[in-house]
Structures are given as C-alpha cells and as structure tokens.
Design an enzyme around this catalytic site. Structure first.
Site, PDB file in Angstrom:
ATOM      1  N   GLY A  79       7.716  -9.680   5.920  1.00  0.00           N
ATOM      2  CA  GLY A  79       7.618  -8.277   6.319  1.00  0.00           C
ATOM      3  C   GLY A  79       6.306  -7.984   6.969  1.00  0.00           C
ATOM      4  O   GLY A  79       5.433  -8.835   7.043  1.00  0.00           O
ATOM      5  N   GLN A  82       0.369  -4.100   5.626  1.00  0.00           N
ATOM      6  CA  GLN A  82      -0.250  -2.774   5.772  1.00  0.00           C
ATOM      7  C   GLN A  82      -1.236  -2.792   6.923  1.00  0.00           C
ATOM      8  O   GLN A  82      -2.003  -3.749   7.058  1.00  0.00           O
ATOM      9  CB  GLN A  82      -1.089  -2.520   4.519  1.00  0.00           C
ATOM     10  CG  GLN A  82      -0.584  -1.548   3.530  1.00  0.00           C
ATOM     11  CD  GLN A  82      -1.511  -1.538   2.308  1.00  0.00           C
ATOM     12  OE1 GLN A  82      -1.561  -2.502   1.539  1.00  0.00           O
ATOM     13  NE2 GLN A  82      -2.257  -0.473   2.155  1.00  0.00           N
ATOM     14  N   ARG A  88       0.723   1.772   1.253  1.00  0.00           N
ATOM     15  CA  ARG A  88       1.770   0.758   1.054  1.00  0.00           C
ATOM     16  C   ARG A  88       3.143   1.372   1.273  1.00  0.00           C
ATOM     17  O   ARG A  88       4.050   0.748   1.803  1.00  0.00           O
ATOM     18  CB  ARG A  88       1.668   0.175  -0.351  1.00  0.00           C
ATOM     19  CG  ARG A  88       0.391  -0.625  -0.556  1.00  0.00           C
ATOM     20  CD  ARG A  88       0.274  -1.096  -1.989  1.00  0.00           C
ATOM     21  NE  ARG A  88      -0.926  -1.881  -2.220  1.00  0.00           N
ATOM     22  CZ  ARG A  88      -2.079  -1.350  -2.624  1.00  0.00           C
ATOM     23  NH1 ARG A  88      -2.203  -0.066  -2.826  1.00  0.00           N
ATOM     24  NH2 ARG A  88      -3.122  -2.143  -2.831  1.00  0.00           N
ATOM     25  N   VAL A 122       5.620  -2.865  -3.216  1.00  0.00           N
ATOM     26  CA  VAL A 122       6.237  -3.889  -4.063  1.00  0.00           C
ATOM     27  C   VAL A 122       7.195  -3.296  -5.114  1.00  0.00           C
ATOM     28  O   VAL A 122       8.225  -3.909  -5.417  1.00  0.00           O
ATOM     29  CB  VAL A 122       5.158  -4.802  -4.688  1.00  0.00           C
ATOM     30  CG1 VAL A 122       4.293  -4.087  -5.692  1.00  0.00           C
ATOM     31  CG2 VAL A 122       5.776  -6.034  -5.306  1.00  0.00           C
ATOM     32  N   ASP A 148      -4.068  -5.663  -9.326  1.00  0.00           N
ATOM     33  CA  ASP A 148      -4.907  -4.510  -9.672  1.00  0.00           C
ATOM     34  C   ASP A 148      -5.590  -4.734 -11.033  1.00  0.00           C
ATOM     35  O   ASP A 148      -6.761  -4.381 -11.216  1.00  0.00           O
ATOM     36  CB  ASP A 148      -4.065  -3.237  -9.747  1.00  0.00           C
ATOM     37  CG  ASP A 148      -3.117  -3.116  -8.573  1.00  0.00           C
ATOM     38  OD1 ASP A 148      -3.247  -2.176  -7.784  1.00  0.00           O
ATOM     39  OD2 ASP A 148      -2.240  -3.997  -8.441  1.00  0.00           O
ATOM     40  N   ARG A 151      -8.381  -7.023 -10.513  1.00  0.00           N
ATOM     41  CA  ARG A 151      -9.499  -6.328  -9.857  1.00  0.00           C
ATOM     42  C   ARG A 151     -10.277  -5.494 -10.869  1.00  0.00           C
ATOM     43  O   ARG A 151     -11.510  -5.490 -10.880  1.00  0.00           O
ATOM     44  CB  ARG A 151      -8.968  -5.432  -8.731  1.00  0.00           C
ATOM     45  CG  ARG A 151      -8.560  -6.229  -7.502  1.00  0.00           C
ATOM     46  CD  ARG A 151      -7.872  -5.366  -6.449  1.00  0.00           C
ATOM     47  NE  ARG A 151      -7.631  -6.146  -5.236  1.00  0.00           N
ATOM     48  CZ  ARG A 151      -6.707  -5.866  -4.329  1.00  0.00           C
ATOM     49  NH1 ARG A 151      -5.928  -4.818  -4.477  1.00  0.00           N
ATOM     50  NH2 ARG A 151      -6.563  -6.613  -3.262  1.00  0.00           N
ATOM     51  N   HIS A 168      -9.768  -7.346 -21.528  1.00  0.00           N
ATOM     52  CA  HIS A 168      -8.349  -6.988 -21.434  1.00  0.00           C
ATOM     53  C   HIS A 168      -8.250  -5.553 -20.953  1.00  0.00           C
ATOM     54  O   HIS A 168      -8.748  -4.651 -21.621  1.00  0.00           O
ATOM     55  CB  HIS A 168      -7.651  -7.161 -22.792  1.00  0.00           C
ATOM     56  CG  HIS A 168      -7.596  -8.597 -23.191  1.00  0.00           C
ATOM     57  ND1 HIS A 168      -6.610  -9.439 -22.749  1.00  0.00           N
ATOM     58  CD2 HIS A 168      -8.439  -9.342 -23.925  1.00  0.00           C
ATOM     59  CE1 HIS A 168      -6.846 -10.656 -23.207  1.00  0.00           C
ATOM     60  NE2 HIS A 168      -7.953 -10.627 -23.927  1.00  0.00           N
ATOM     61  N   HIS A 175       1.978  -0.160  -7.927  1.00  0.00           N
ATOM     62  CA  HIS A 175       0.942  -0.920  -7.216  1.00  0.00           C
ATOM     63  C   HIS A 175       0.638  -0.082  -5.974  1.00  0.00           C
ATOM     64  O   HIS A 175       1.237  -0.244  -4.922  1.00  0.00           O
ATOM     65  CB  HIS A 175       1.454  -2.312  -6.827  1.00  0.00           C
ATOM     66  CG  HIS A 175       0.535  -3.042  -5.879  1.00  0.00           C
ATOM     67  ND1 HIS A 175      -0.767  -3.332  -6.171  1.00  0.00           N
ATOM     68  CD2 HIS A 175       0.735  -3.508  -4.626  1.00  0.00           C
ATOM     69  CE1 HIS A 175      -1.325  -3.961  -5.144  1.00  0.00           C
ATOM     70  NE2 HIS A 175      -0.436  -4.069  -4.194  1.00  0.00           N
TER      71      HIS A 175
HETATM   72  N1  LIG Z   1       1.815  -7.086  -3.797  1.00  0.00           N
HETATM   73  C1  LIG Z   1       0.543  -7.253  -3.464  1.00  0.00           C
HETATM   74  O1  LIG Z   1      -0.339  -7.143  -4.323  1.00  0.00           O
HETATM   75  C2  LIG Z   1       0.216  -7.592  -2.040  1.00  0.00           C
HETATM   76  C3  LIG Z   1      -1.085  -7.991  -1.660  1.00  0.00           C
HETATM   77  C4  LIG Z   1      -1.319  -8.302  -0.329  1.00  0.00           C
HETATM   78  C5  LIG Z   1      -0.305  -8.178   0.609  1.00  0.00           C
HETATM   79  N2  LIG Z   1       0.922  -7.770   0.204  1.00  0.00           N
HETATM   80  C6  LIG Z   1       2.036  -7.594   1.135  1.00  0.00           C
HETATM   81  O2  LIG Z   1       2.578  -8.849   1.482  1.00  0.00           O
HETATM   82  C7  LIG Z   1       3.312  -8.688   2.698  1.00  0.00           C
HETATM   83  C8  LIG Z   1       2.941  -9.799   3.663  1.00  0.00           C
HETATM   84  O3  LIG Z   1       1.602  -9.639   4.090  1.00  0.00           O
HETATM   85  P1  LIG Z   1       0.951 -10.653   5.144  1.00  0.00           P
HETATM   86  O4  LIG Z   1      -0.459 -10.264   5.288  1.00  0.00           O
HETATM   87  O5  LIG Z   1       1.305 -12.046   4.781  1.00  0.00           O
HETATM   88  O6  LIG Z   1       1.757 -10.247   6.464  1.00  0.00           O
HETATM   89  P2  LIG Z   1       1.991 -11.174   7.734  1.00  0.00           P
HETATM   90  O7  LIG Z   1       2.377 -10.254   8.838  1.00  0.00           O
HETATM   91  O8  LIG Z   1       0.830 -12.088   7.932  1.00  0.00           O
HETATM   92  O9  LIG Z   1       3.236 -12.092   7.332  1.00  0.00           O
HETATM   93  C9  LIG Z   1       4.534 -11.618   7.233  1.00  0.00           C
HETATM   94  C10 LIG Z   1       5.439 -12.783   7.595  1.00  0.00           C
HETATM   95  O10 LIG Z   1       6.785 -12.388   7.389  1.00  0.00           O
HETATM   96  C11 LIG Z   1       7.556 -13.055   8.402  1.00  0.00           C
HETATM   97  N3  LIG Z   1       8.852 -12.415   8.532  1.00  0.00           N
HETATM   98  C12 LIG Z   1       9.154 -11.188   9.029  1.00  0.00           C
HETATM   99  N4  LIG Z   1      10.471 -10.977   8.961  1.00  0.00           N
HETATM  100  C13 LIG Z   1      11.024 -12.080   8.399  1.00  0.00           C
HETATM  101  C14 LIG Z   1      12.342 -12.461   8.070  1.00  0.00           C
HETATM  102  N5  LIG Z   1      13.389 -11.660   8.284  1.00  0.00           N
HETATM  103  N6  LIG Z   1      12.530 -13.675   7.517  1.00  0.00           N
HETATM  104  C15 LIG Z   1      11.505 -14.517   7.277  1.00  0.00           C
HETATM  105  N7  LIG Z   1      10.223 -14.200   7.577  1.00  0.00           N
HETATM  106  C16 LIG Z   1       9.992 -13.012   8.132  1.00  0.00           C
HETATM  107  C17 LIG Z   1       6.670 -12.923   9.648  1.00  0.00           C
HETATM  108  O11 LIG Z   1       7.060 -13.837  10.656  1.00  0.00           O
HETATM  109  C18 LIG Z   1       5.307 -13.215   9.059  1.00  0.00           C
HETATM  110  O12 LIG Z   1       4.989 -14.591   9.112  1.00  0.00           O
HETATM  111  C19 LIG Z   1       2.966  -7.281   3.202  1.00  0.00           C
HETATM  112  O13 LIG Z   1       3.985  -6.388   2.844  1.00  0.00           O
HETATM  113  C20 LIG Z   1       1.703  -6.947   2.451  1.00  0.00           C
HETATM  114  O14 LIG Z   1       1.479  -5.548   2.330  1.00  0.00           O
HETATM  115  C21 LIG Z   1       1.207  -7.495  -1.086  1.00  0.00           C
END
Ligand SMILES: NC(=O)c1ccc[n+]([C@@H]2O[C@H](COP(=O)([O-])OP(=O)(O)OC[C@H]3O[C@@H](n4cnc5c(N)ncnc54)[C@H](O)[C@@H]3O)[C@@H](O)[C@H]2O)c1
Length: 313
Positions: A79, A82, A88, A122, A148, A151, A168, A175
């Site tokens: 996906g 951000q 988010r 998420v 979080d 952190r 703890h 999130h």
């Molecule tokens: N939950 C957390 O604590 C946390 C922390 C950091 C980032 N994130 C989230 O993780 C996600 C990814 O972040 P990122 O920095 O790696 O983004 P990114 O843009 O670097 O990577 C996303 C990847 O998804 C791939 N993609 C898109 N559509 C697809 C599909 N249909 N099938 C397969 N692959 C597909 C893209 O080609 C790309 O490689 C984001 O939503 C970001 O907000 C979550």
C-alpha cells in the site's frame, strides 16, 4: 525454525526492512516476497541474499499467491505510505482497495496462516482483513501499538536511565493520534510511575505524562518529515510479533485484534494487551484501567469504528 515460511506482501521500505530483519535474526527458514514492482523486488532479493553466507541457510525468494497454501504467517505491508503531514487515517482510501485485491487473491487458496497487518491505518485494515479473509478472527493480527509501546519505553528509559527492557508501559487504543498510555499500569522494575519515579523519587508529574504521549503520537510525523518514511522500528516490532507466533511464546503484546466488548457491542480492531502464540490471539489481559483511561479507550475505539462505518464494512 524448520518448516516456517513467512510471506511478505508489499516489499517497499517496511517490507524490505522486515525481510532483512527476519534474515539477520534467523527468525524463519523461508522468507517469500510478493510485490507488484517485480523489478525492485528482484533487486532487494539479490541484495538481502548476499548476506546469507555470513548468516546461514535461509531461503529468500520471490513468490506468488500460491505460496500462501503452506505459509505460517502472511504479512501485509502493501500500500501507499503516509505522506509528510498526512494522518494514518487519510491513507485509508488508497489502501483499502489494495487490501480488497490482495485478500481476494489469498482467498483463492486454503491456508492456515496467521495474517499480520502492518499497513496503515493498521486498526481499520486489521478489521477489514478479519472480514475479507476466510479465517477465524483471532488469526488476524495488526502490529497495532507494539511500535508505540516500544517508543514510549525507549523515551522512559532515557528519562529514568533504566534499561528499556525493565520498563513496562502499554500504549493502547488506535495506532494513531488517539493512542494513550495506561499510566495506572506503567512501572519500572515493579515500581509504578504513579507511585514513584526511580529518577525523581516521586510520582511522575502530569505534565511529564502528557508530554510523553504527545512525543509518542508525533514520532512518526517527525521521522517522516526528516527522512520520508519510518521502517527500522516497525521492522523490529513486526519481527517480535512473528517470532512470538512461530515460537508459540504466549507473549503479552499490544497488537491490534478484533474486539467486540470495548464499544457497546460494536465490533472493531484495536490494541489492548493480549496473549499471542502459534494460534494467534488466544487471550485478552483484563487490565483494570482507571476512569480516565477507560474514556480514552472508548474515544480511540469510536475513532476507529467511525472509519469502519464510513467504509460500510
Ligand atoms: N503499523 C505501523 O506501525 C507502521 C509503521 C511504518 C509504516 N507503516 C505502513 O506500512 C505501509 C508500507 O509503508 P512503506 O514505507 O513500505 O511504503 P512503500 O510505498 O515503500 O511500499 C509499499 C509497497 O507496496 C507495494 N504494493 C502496492 N500495491 C500492491 C499490491 N496490490 N500487491 C503487492 N504489493 C503492492 C508497492 O509496490 C510498494 O513496494 C504504509 O501503509 C505505512 O504507513 C506502518
């Protein structure tokens, strides 16, 4: 870890750093990667595999959806990330369609894998996956506030000059911007912060508490402003969830999971402390939150539920 296969779908910055972390920590025997950008994926696989002679025998390879059949864990990191200044929740519109598409492809095969959602927002996406995928809700987990909580513990460790592993403190709820710290349970070496701080030798000031959660909430914005994305911390937090599952550890983690009892019977996913093992989320820890914390949890739940209702899920 003989026989364990972890699939990562979406190998961008987060997915690639997670793959690297799984290899370096030897968390699993097989790491299978799927991404629509096959050219970059091929580059990442070559790059990661060049460390293997110094690590040991681990398979790192490009996969297809057929791989889900015998996977232990399927991690969803696909996906759009951000953007600077973006919440988010704003990224939901883009990512829900990506998730519909991916879960449809997974559903074509029978799998017993645990689903681990990392993509933001998420909590909403964890709920969506629990609805889209044909599996029990307890087998769908979001990384939730594991990052979080880490952190918060790291900031407290610096404040108290104590090893973060002895601190703890649970960050609970969304999130996102409505997360909060359950201060009534936060402790260092068994001493509750509300009773006494090991550095200041008194209860932590309210001002300190509000400042700390503000820092935790703003951490991702700060990192994204500085370097465009966050990926090291989440890679380690996700690895912790994966190793807990694969090793059947019964660890208590603040992962996001399907819940019905938080918001007057309306279902959603959010983070509270739960026991995680090879079967997914197996038990909830019934924390006795104080009145203020209960209100904060309700508020956080209502934010997530609001987004779920907008999607019509
Ligand atoms: N939950 C957390 O604590 C946390 C922390 C950091 C980032 N994130 C989230 O993780 C996600 C990814 O972040 P990122 O920095 O790696 O983004 P990114 O843009 O670097 O990577 C996303 C990847 O998804 C791939 N993609 C898109 N559509 C697809 C599909 N249909 N099938 C397969 N692959 C597909 C893209 O080609 C790309 O490689 C984001 O939503 C970001 O907000 C979550």
């Amino acid at each position: 870890m003989a026989g364990n296969k972890v699939i990562i779908i979406g190998v961008g910055l987060v997915g690639a750093h997670l793959a690297y972390t799984l290899v370096v920590r030897r968390t699993t025997e097989e790491v299978v990667l799927i991404d629509v950008d096959e050219k970059r994926l091929g580059g990442d696989i070559l790059d990661i595999s060049h460390g293997l002679p110094y690590i040991g025998k681990i398979t790192v390879k490009k996969g297809s959806y057929e791989d889900v059949k015998d996977a232990s864990i399927i991690v969803l990191t696909a996906g759009a990330a951000q953007k600077p200044g973006e919440t988010r929740l704003n990224s939901l519109k883009r990512n829900i369609e990506v998730f519909r598409n991916i879960t449809e492809q997974i559903n074509r095969y029978k799998t017993n894998a645990i689903l681990l959602v990392v993509t933001n927002p998420v909590d909403v996406l964890t709920y969506a996956v629990s609805k889209f995928i044909k599996t029990d809700e307890n087998r769908v987990i979001g990384t939730g506030t594991t990052l979080d909580s880490a952190r918060a513990r790291e900031l407290l460790s610096q404040h108290c000059q104590v090893d973060p592993r002895n601190i703890h403190a649970y960050v609970l709820g969304e999130h996102g911007d409505s997360s909060f710290i359950a201060w009534s349970h936060a402790n260092v070496g068994g001493i509750r912060f509300n009773d006494s701080c090991p550095v200041c030798h008194g209860p932590c000031e309210m001002q300190f508490e509000t400042g700390l959660i503000k820092q935790v909430r703003e951490m991702a914005y700060k990192i994204i402003k500085n370097k465009g994305a966050t990926y090291y911390g989440i890679a380690v937090a996700a690895e912790k969830v994966i190793t807990t599952i694969l090793n059947d550890q019964n660890s208590i983690l603040t992962v996001s999971s399907y819940q019905k009892d938080v918001l007057r019977g309306k279902d959603l996913a959010l983070s509270t402390p739960v026991v995680v093992n090879r079967e997914g989320v197996v038990r909830r820890i019934p924390l006795r939150l104080d009145e203020n914390e209960q209100q904060l949890l309700q508020y956080s739940a209502s934010i997530i539920r609001g987004e779920i209702e907008k999607l019509g899920l």
